[in-house]
Design an enzyme around this catalytic site. Structure first.
Site, PDB file in Angstrom:
ATOM      1  N   ASN A  75       0.878  -1.175   0.000  1.00 38.29           N
ATOM      2  CA  ASN A  75       0.000   0.000   0.000  1.00 38.29           C
ATOM      3  C   ASN A  75       0.910   1.219   0.000  1.00 38.29           C
ATOM      4  O   ASN A  75       1.474   1.575   1.030  1.00 38.29           O
ATOM      5  CB  ASN A  75      -0.887  -0.043   1.257  1.00 38.29           C
ATOM      6  CG  ASN A  75      -1.711   1.227   1.411  1.00 38.29           C
ATOM      7  OD1 ASN A  75      -1.823   2.030   0.492  1.00 38.29           O
ATOM      8  ND2 ASN A  75      -2.286   1.409   2.596  1.00 38.29           N
ATOM      9  N   TRP A  76       1.069   1.815  -1.168  1.00 36.40           N
ATOM     10  CA  TRP A  76       2.015   2.932  -1.286  1.00 36.40           C
ATOM     11  C   TRP A  76       1.486   4.224  -0.668  1.00 36.40           C
ATOM     12  O   TRP A  76       2.220   5.192  -0.524  1.00 36.40           O
ATOM     13  CB  TRP A  76       2.342   3.180  -2.768  1.00 36.40           C
ATOM     14  CG  TRP A  76       3.270   2.163  -3.363  1.00 36.40           C
ATOM     15  CD1 TRP A  76       3.933   1.161  -2.717  1.00 36.40           C
ATOM     16  CD2 TRP A  76       3.655   2.075  -4.743  1.00 36.40           C
ATOM     17  NE1 TRP A  76       4.699   0.456  -3.604  1.00 36.40           N
ATOM     18  CE2 TRP A  76       4.545   0.983  -4.851  1.00 36.40           C
ATOM     19  CE3 TRP A  76       3.327   2.788  -5.891  1.00 36.40           C
ATOM     20  CZ2 TRP A  76       5.123   0.612  -6.074  1.00 36.40           C
ATOM     21  CZ3 TRP A  76       3.888   2.415  -7.106  1.00 36.40           C
ATOM     22  CH2 TRP A  76       4.784   1.338  -7.182  1.00 36.40           C
ATOM     23  N   LYS A  77       0.199   4.269  -0.364  1.00 32.13           N
ATOM     24  CA  LYS A  77      -0.419   5.491   0.169  1.00 32.13           C
ATOM     25  C   LYS A  77      -0.149   6.658  -0.795  1.00 32.13           C
ATOM     26  O   LYS A  77      -0.127   6.437  -1.993  1.00 32.13           O
ATOM     27  CB  LYS A  77       0.071   5.757   1.595  1.00 32.13           C
ATOM     28  CG  LYS A  77      -0.092   4.509   2.469  1.00 32.13           C
ATOM     29  CD  LYS A  77       0.066   4.744   3.923  1.00 32.13           C
ATOM     30  CE  LYS A  77      -0.162   3.434   4.670  1.00 32.13           C
ATOM     31  NZ  LYS A  77      -0.134   3.562   6.115  1.00 32.13           N
ATOM     32  N   HIS A 116      -9.632   1.632   4.297  1.00 29.75           N
ATOM     33  CA  HIS A 116      -8.396   1.751   5.075  1.00 29.75           C
ATOM     34  C   HIS A 116      -8.646   2.700   6.247  1.00 29.75           C
ATOM     35  O   HIS A 116      -9.404   3.664   6.124  1.00 29.75           O
ATOM     36  CB  HIS A 116      -7.261   2.271   4.181  1.00 29.75           C
ATOM     37  CG  HIS A 116      -5.930   2.200   4.859  1.00 29.75           C
ATOM     38  ND1 HIS A 116      -5.525   3.142   5.777  1.00 29.75           N
ATOM     39  CD2 HIS A 116      -4.938   1.278   4.793  1.00 29.75           C
ATOM     40  CE1 HIS A 116      -4.321   2.794   6.236  1.00 29.75           C
ATOM     41  NE2 HIS A 116      -3.953   1.676   5.653  1.00 29.75           N
ATOM     42  N   GLU A 167      -7.003   5.041   7.435  1.00 33.08           N
ATOM     43  CA  GLU A 167      -6.734   6.459   7.140  1.00 33.08           C
ATOM     44  C   GLU A 167      -7.912   7.090   6.414  1.00 33.08           C
ATOM     45  O   GLU A 167      -8.197   8.279   6.569  1.00 33.08           O
ATOM     46  CB  GLU A 167      -5.429   6.576   6.335  1.00 33.08           C
ATOM     47  CG  GLU A 167      -4.210   6.339   7.218  1.00 33.08           C
ATOM     48  CD  GLU A 167      -3.006   5.748   6.511  1.00 33.08           C
ATOM     49  OE1 GLU A 167      -2.931   5.805   5.273  1.00 33.08           O
ATOM     50  OE2 GLU A 167      -2.127   5.216   7.227  1.00 33.08           O
ATOM     51  N   GLU A 181      -5.894  -4.704  10.340  1.00 30.94           N
ATOM     52  CA  GLU A 181      -4.837  -3.736  10.619  1.00 30.94           C
ATOM     53  C   GLU A 181      -5.138  -2.985  11.909  1.00 30.94           C
ATOM     54  O   GLU A 181      -5.900  -2.006  11.896  1.00 30.94           O
ATOM     55  CB  GLU A 181      -4.736  -2.726   9.472  1.00 30.94           C
ATOM     56  CG  GLU A 181      -4.375  -3.337   8.137  1.00 30.94           C
ATOM     57  CD  GLU A 181      -3.722  -2.313   7.220  1.00 30.94           C
ATOM     58  OE1 GLU A 181      -2.606  -2.592   6.767  1.00 30.94           O
ATOM     59  OE2 GLU A 181      -4.312  -1.252   6.979  1.00 30.94           O
ATOM     60  N   GLY A 200       2.242   2.255  10.714  1.00 26.08           N
ATOM     61  CA  GLY A 200       3.246   3.308  10.579  1.00 26.08           C
ATOM     62  C   GLY A 200       3.930   3.681  11.883  1.00 26.08           C
ATOM     63  O   GLY A 200       4.610   4.701  11.974  1.00 26.08           O
ATOM     64  N   SER A 215       3.022  -2.193  10.281  1.00 28.36           N
ATOM     65  CA  SER A 215       4.465  -2.307  10.504  1.00 28.36           C
ATOM     66  C   SER A 215       5.045  -3.676  10.140  1.00 28.36           C
ATOM     67  O   SER A 215       5.948  -4.175  10.808  1.00 28.36           O
ATOM     68  CB  SER A 215       4.819  -1.932  11.950  1.00 28.36           C
ATOM     69  OG  SER A 215       4.438  -0.600  12.221  1.00 28.36           O
ATOM     70  N   GLY A 247       2.606  -1.154   4.278  1.00 28.20           N
ATOM     71  CA  GLY A 247       2.714   0.261   3.930  1.00 28.20           C
ATOM     72  C   GLY A 247       4.157   0.672   3.708  1.00 28.20           C
ATOM     73  O   GLY A 247       4.730   0.451   2.644  1.00 28.20           O
ATOM     74  N   GLY A 248       4.775   1.257   4.733  1.00 28.75           N
ATOM     75  CA  GLY A 248       6.130   1.813   4.628  1.00 28.75           C
ATOM     76  C   GLY A 248       7.132   0.888   3.959  1.00 28.75           C
ATOM     77  O   GLY A 248       7.915   1.317   3.108  1.00 28.75           O
TER      78      GLY A 248
HETATM   79  P1  PGA Z   1       2.573   0.263   7.617  1.00 27.40           P
HETATM   80  O1  PGA Z   1       1.146   0.550   6.955  1.00 27.40           O
HETATM   81  O2  PGA Z   1       3.061  -1.050   7.064  1.00 27.40           O
HETATM   82  O3  PGA Z   1       3.438   1.423   7.223  1.00 27.40           O
HETATM   83  O4  PGA Z   1       2.368   0.184   9.099  1.00 27.40           O
HETATM   84  C1  PGA Z   1       0.224  -0.488   6.743  1.00 27.40           C
HETATM   85  C2  PGA Z   1      -1.029   0.073   6.121  1.00 27.40           C
HETATM   86  O5  PGA Z   1      -1.436   1.186   6.461  1.00 27.40           O
HETATM   87  O6  PGA Z   1      -1.660  -0.592   5.263  1.00 27.40           O
END
Ligand code: PGA
Length: 250
Positions: free
Chosen positions: A9-11, A94, A96, A166, A172, A212, A233-234
């Site tokens: 997930n590149w956001k 998601h 966010e 999640e 993050g 994470s 994500g990251g």
């Molecule tokens: P993260 O993000 O791996 O940076 O914690 C995961 C996500 O939001 O899908």
């Protein structure tokens, strides 16, 4: 045996040229994996990424969509539009988006239905906040979110929905749920699906862990009985690191 699906997930990161370079670097690294490899990216990258990923085993997804097909929804993108360029996956709900963009269980449900209507595979996110976890509400929250997201779907659609568990406090932050904890939460989601749609359907649903995930913890998480891969994500922003997560068994 359920397959493992590892989705990046590149956001709100990566320009088209960066997306192209990333896929060119990743493709040879993951070409022999039996795991499913998905990259979910900003709308502006999709078309370039789809062209670059042709003839590879990398699948491309969006990070959101509107539930209507067309109309006066300035700034929105529909499932039909995503499908028209051959996007395969779409992340829905998601945390966010729930937190910053008023996504609710109701809009999540509408979007999941629309995703199936247009032939997209939804990756539906559920997860508890730290406050909810500390109040002992984790199971109640995540099973309710799951139930509402899947409401009105056919058994076949439920079986083809990917769920990403999640925990919001792990996104993050560098904090990961323990593998036992993550597996336990994911089992409670699977049990809820079994209650409503039957054990056979529940046994087939891919349920990922997210929060994470990195190359150093992917193996212990993804080897748990009920964790069918991850939403990353990251650590999905570097091809080399992401390839190690995809090939976690090695
Ligand atoms: P993260 O993000 O791996 O940076 O914690 C995961 C996500 O939001 O899908």
């Amino acid at each position: 045996m359920r397959r493992k699906v590892i989705a990046g997930n590149w956001k709100m990161n990566m320009l088209p040229n960066e997306a192209i370079n990333f896929i060119e670097e990743l493709a040879p690294l993951v070409k022999d994996t039996k795991n499913e490899v998905v990259l979910c990216m900003p709308y502006t990258d999709l078309f370039y990424a789809l062209l670059t990923a042709q003839n590879t085993n990398i699948k491309i997804g969006a990070q959101n969509m509107h539930f209507e097909e067309t109309g006066a929804y300035t700034g929105e993108i529909s499932g039909k539009m995503l499908k028209s360029i051959n996007v395969e996956y779409v992340i829905i709900g998601h945390s966010e988006r729930r937190q910053y963009f008023n996504e609710t269980d109701e809009t999540v449900n509408k979007k999941v239905k629309a995703a199936f209507q247009y032939g997209l595979k939804p990756i539906v996110c559920v997860g508890e906040t730290l406050e909810q976890r500390e109040a002992g509400q984790t199971e109640e929250i995540i099973t309710k979110q799951t139930e509402l997201a899947l409401k009105g779907l056919t058994e076949n659609q439920v079986e083809n929905t990917i769920i990403a568990y999640e925990p919001i406090w792990a996104i993050g932050t560098g904090k990961t749920a323990t593998k036992e904890d993550a597996n336990h939460s994911i089992k409670s989601i699977r049990n809820k699906i079994a209650q409503i749609y039957g054990q056979t359907v529940a046994n087939g649903v891919i349920i990922q862990y997210g929060g994470s995930v990195k190359s150093t913890n992917a193996k212990e998480l993804f080897e748990m009985s009920d964790i069918d891969g991850g939403l990353v994500g990251g650590a999905s922003l570097k091809a080399d690191e992401f390839s190690k997560i995809v090939k976690f068994e090695n």
